[in-house]
Design a protein around this motif. Structure first.
Motif, PDB file in Angstrom:
ATOM      1  N   LYS A 105      -2.759   5.997 -17.493  1.00 46.37           N
ATOM      2  CA  LYS A 105      -1.430   6.561 -17.760  1.00 46.37           C
ATOM      3  C   LYS A 105      -0.754   6.994 -16.445  1.00 46.37           C
ATOM      4  N   ILE A 106      -1.525   7.698 -15.625  1.00 44.90           N
ATOM      5  CA  ILE A 106      -0.965   8.243 -14.387  1.00 44.90           C
ATOM      6  C   ILE A 106      -0.597   7.132 -13.400  1.00 44.90           C
ATOM      7  N   THR A 107      -1.490   6.141 -13.299  1.00 45.35           N
ATOM      8  CA  THR A 107      -1.190   5.083 -12.332  1.00 45.35           C
ATOM      9  C   THR A 107      -0.063   4.165 -12.825  1.00 45.35           C
ATOM     10  N   SER A 108       0.078   3.990 -14.138  1.00 46.26           N
ATOM     11  CA  SER A 108       1.220   3.205 -14.634  1.00 46.26           C
ATOM     12  C   SER A 108       2.509   3.885 -14.228  1.00 46.26           C
ATOM     13  N   MET A 109       2.509   5.209 -14.350  1.00 47.44           N
ATOM     14  CA  MET A 109       3.692   5.985 -13.988  1.00 47.44           C
ATOM     15  C   MET A 109       3.973   5.862 -12.481  1.00 47.44           C
ATOM     16  N   LEU A 110       2.899   5.976 -11.683  1.00 47.57           N
ATOM     17  CA  LEU A 110       3.071   5.864 -10.226  1.00 47.57           C
ATOM     18  C   LEU A 110       3.606   4.480  -9.848  1.00 47.57           C
ATOM     19  N   GLN A 111       3.072   3.461 -10.552  1.00 52.04           N
ATOM     20  CA  GLN A 111       3.543   2.097 -10.258  1.00 52.04           C
ATOM     21  C   GLN A 111       5.016   1.954 -10.617  1.00 52.04           C
TER      22      GLN A 111
ATOM     23  N   LEU B  16       3.375  -1.049   4.099  1.00 55.75           N
ATOM     24  CA  LEU B  16       2.855   0.316   3.973  1.00 55.75           C
ATOM     25  C   LEU B  16       3.991   1.274   3.685  1.00 55.75           C
ATOM     26  N   ASP B  17       3.833   2.156   2.718  1.00 60.70           N
ATOM     27  CA  ASP B  17       4.892   3.100   2.378  1.00 60.70           C
ATOM     28  C   ASP B  17       4.324   4.455   2.001  1.00 60.70           C
ATOM     29  N   GLN B  18       4.847   5.511   2.620  1.00 61.21           N
ATOM     30  CA  GLN B  18       4.425   6.850   2.198  1.00 61.21           C
ATOM     31  C   GLN B  18       5.325   7.290   1.045  1.00 61.21           C
ATOM     32  N   ASP B  19       5.177   6.561  -0.068  1.00 62.97           N
ATOM     33  CA  ASP B  19       6.090   6.748  -1.189  1.00 62.97           C
ATOM     34  C   ASP B  19       5.651   7.841  -2.153  1.00 62.97           C
ATOM     35  N   ILE B  20       4.355   8.071  -2.214  1.00 61.36           N
ATOM     36  CA  ILE B  20       3.824   8.936  -3.263  1.00 61.36           C
ATOM     37  C   ILE B  20       3.969  10.408  -2.862  1.00 61.36           C
ATOM     38  N   GLU B  21       4.683  11.150  -3.671  1.00 62.92           N
ATOM     39  CA  GLU B  21       4.851  12.584  -3.393  1.00 62.92           C
ATOM     40  C   GLU B  21       3.636  13.336  -3.941  1.00 62.92           C
TER      41      GLU B  21
ATOM     42  N   ILE C 139      -1.948  -1.383  -3.876  1.00 60.55           N
ATOM     43  CA  ILE C 139      -3.025  -0.444  -3.542  1.00 60.55           C
ATOM     44  C   ILE C 139      -2.445   0.959  -3.378  1.00 60.55           C
ATOM     45  N   LEU C 140      -3.034   1.902  -4.106  1.00 61.09           N
ATOM     46  CA  LEU C 140      -2.631   3.300  -3.998  1.00 61.09           C
ATOM     47  C   LEU C 140      -3.692   4.059  -3.203  1.00 61.09           C
ATOM     48  N   TYR C 141      -3.252   4.841  -2.237  1.00 66.80           N
ATOM     49  CA  TYR C 141      -4.143   5.741  -1.514  1.00 66.80           C
ATOM     50  C   TYR C 141      -3.807   7.161  -1.954  1.00 66.80           C
ATOM     51  N   LEU C 142      -4.718   7.755  -2.716  1.00 66.30           N
ATOM     52  CA  LEU C 142      -4.397   9.043  -3.335  1.00 66.30           C
ATOM     53  C   LEU C 142      -5.294  10.173  -2.839  1.00 66.30           C
ATOM     54  N   ASP C 143      -4.762  11.370  -2.940  1.00 66.00           N
ATOM     55  CA  ASP C 143      -5.517  12.571  -2.622  1.00 66.00           C
ATOM     56  C   ASP C 143      -5.796  13.300  -3.927  1.00 66.00           C
ATOM     57  N   THR C 144      -6.715  12.745  -4.692  1.00 68.28           N
ATOM     58  CA  THR C 144      -7.072  13.361  -5.969  1.00 68.28           C
ATOM     59  C   THR C 144      -8.532  13.034  -6.267  1.00 68.28           C
ATOM     60  N   ILE C 145      -9.070  13.702  -7.255  1.00 62.27           N
ATOM     61  CA  ILE C 145     -10.442  13.431  -7.694  1.00 62.27           C
ATOM     62  C   ILE C 145     -10.372  12.788  -9.055  1.00 62.27           C
ATOM     63  N   TRP C 146     -11.114  11.699  -9.230  1.00 60.16           N
ATOM     64  CA  TRP C 146     -11.164  11.070 -10.552  1.00 60.16           C
ATOM     65  C   TRP C 146     -12.523  11.326 -11.187  1.00 60.16           C
TER      66      TRP C 146
ATOM     67  N   ILE D 107       0.855  -1.189   0.000  1.00 60.31           N
ATOM     68  CA  ILE D 107       0.000   0.000   0.000  1.00 60.31           C
ATOM     69  C   ILE D 107       0.892   1.239   0.000  1.00 60.31           C
ATOM     70  N   ASP D 108       0.870   1.989  -1.089  1.00 59.98           N
ATOM     71  CA  ASP D 108       1.627   3.237  -1.169  1.00 59.98           C
ATOM     72  C   ASP D 108       0.647   4.404  -1.066  1.00 59.98           C
ATOM     73  N   TYR D 109       0.999   5.408  -0.258  1.00 62.50           N
ATOM     74  CA  TYR D 109       0.034   6.491  -0.042  1.00 62.50           C
ATOM     75  C   TYR D 109       0.697   7.858  -0.087  1.00 62.50           C
ATOM     76  N   GLN D 110      -0.110   8.825  -0.422  1.00 63.50           N
ATOM     77  CA  GLN D 110       0.314  10.218  -0.377  1.00 63.50           C
ATOM     78  C   GLN D 110       0.303  10.684   1.080  1.00 63.50           C
ATOM     79  N   PRO D 111       1.111  11.690   1.430  1.00 65.45           N
ATOM     80  CA  PRO D 111       1.101  12.205   2.798  1.00 65.45           C
ATOM     81  C   PRO D 111      -0.322  12.513   3.266  1.00 65.45           C
ATOM     82  N   GLY D 112      -0.669  12.022   4.446  1.00 65.89           N
ATOM     83  CA  GLY D 112      -1.988  12.281   5.019  1.00 65.89           C
ATOM     84  C   GLY D 112      -3.071  11.320   4.564  1.00 65.89           C
ATOM     85  N   MET D 113      -2.772  10.436   3.615  1.00 66.37           N
ATOM     86  CA  MET D 113      -3.780   9.539   3.052  1.00 66.37           C
ATOM     87  C   MET D 113      -3.630   8.105   3.560  1.00 66.37           C
TER      88      MET D 113
END
Ligand SMILES: [Zn+2]
Length: 260
Positions: free
Chosen positions: A114-120, A94-99, A139-146, A62-68
């Motif tokens: 496209k975006i998630t391939s890049m994140l992966q 668990l990793d807070q890897d996503i900037e 599993i990505l935990y993101l702070d964005t709107i899709w 599980i990689d997550y953005q700060p706070g997520m």
């Protein structure tokens, strides 16, 4: 037909059969595993769940953005559910890897792929071995709107439109995104993650409001304020029929869902 011709024919046929069998094991199955990883939600269901699966350990990254960061309760529920239905060892990393600057504030339509391939590519540490090694779930935990549809929304950043935002998506055989910043209430998180896990295990949507696979739970509000939340109760478990299906998958020998 002379005996020597017959003999040659038998030898050629046998060689062909062996070649096809070898190709299936060495090329076809790994190719399938690789293809499923990229493309097809549900196509790993029996690889995850069957007691005949070549994988004995499931690694959940599980990689997550700060706070997520996911709540401990949600992680516990996820691990418990996977262990229960797969009978396998489950390791969660668990990793807070996503900037924050890696993720746009809004993602439109198929840009998600496209975006998630890049994140992966940049952040994923564990991948499924092609027979041997572990099977993984990312599993990505993101702070964005899709915004699923490529439409032009005015005020799209403020949810002024009545169009719903998605709070979770399963977009490959082994990949889930939770849009944690879009969750209206914390107690919805476990439900959404188990809903997406249901897709990983091959479930589609149902129309029953009390079912965890109801797509309506992905619709969380009909306006911008927390008062506009349309659901206040969320199922936290699979239905008896779904549990039965998961038990069946545990017993199944068809570990590749070639004909789904
Ligand atoms: Zn869904």
């Amino acid at each position: 037909m002379s005996e020597s011709v017959l003999k040659t024919l038998v030898i050629y046929t046998a060689t062909l059969v062996i070649a096809v069998a070898l190709a299936s094991v060495l090329i076809l199955i790994p190719a399938y595993v690789h293809y499923g990883e990229i493309h097809i939600p549900g196509s790993y269901n029996a690889l995850y769940l069957s007691k005949y699966s070549p994988y004995k350990t499931i690694v959940v990254e599980i990689d997550y953005q700060p706070g997520m960061e996911p709540t401990p309760k949600t992680i516990e529920a996820l691990q418990q559910q996977i262990e229960m239905y797969s009978g396998k060892e489950v390791l969660v990393y668990l990793d807070q890897d996503i900037e924050d600057d890696e993720v746009p504030a809004v993602i439109y339509g198929y840009d998600i792929i496209k975006i998630t391939s890049m994140l992966q590519e940049q952040n994923r540490d564990y991948r499924t071995g092609w027979f041997g090694g572990n099977i993984t779930l990312y599993i990505l935990y993101l702070d964005t709107i899709w915004q699923q549809e490529d439409q032009d929304y005015s005020n799209r950043m403020h949810a002024a439109s009545t169009k719903p935002y998605s709070v979770g998506v399963t977009y490959a055989a082994d990949s889930i995104i939770i849009f944690k910043g879009s969750l209206p209430q914390n107690d919805m998180e476990t439900t959404i993650l188990l809903h997406e896990l249901g897709h990983v295990w091959g479930f589609g949507h149902t129309n029953e409001s009390s079912n965890i696979m109801n797509a309506e739970f992905e619709v969380y509000r009909n306006g911008p304020s927390p008062d506009d939340v349309v659901e206040t109760w969320y199922p936290k478990d699979f239905s008896p029929a779904q549990k039965e299906e998961l038990a069946r998958l545990h017993e199944t020998m068809h570990i590749l869902a070639l004909f789904n």
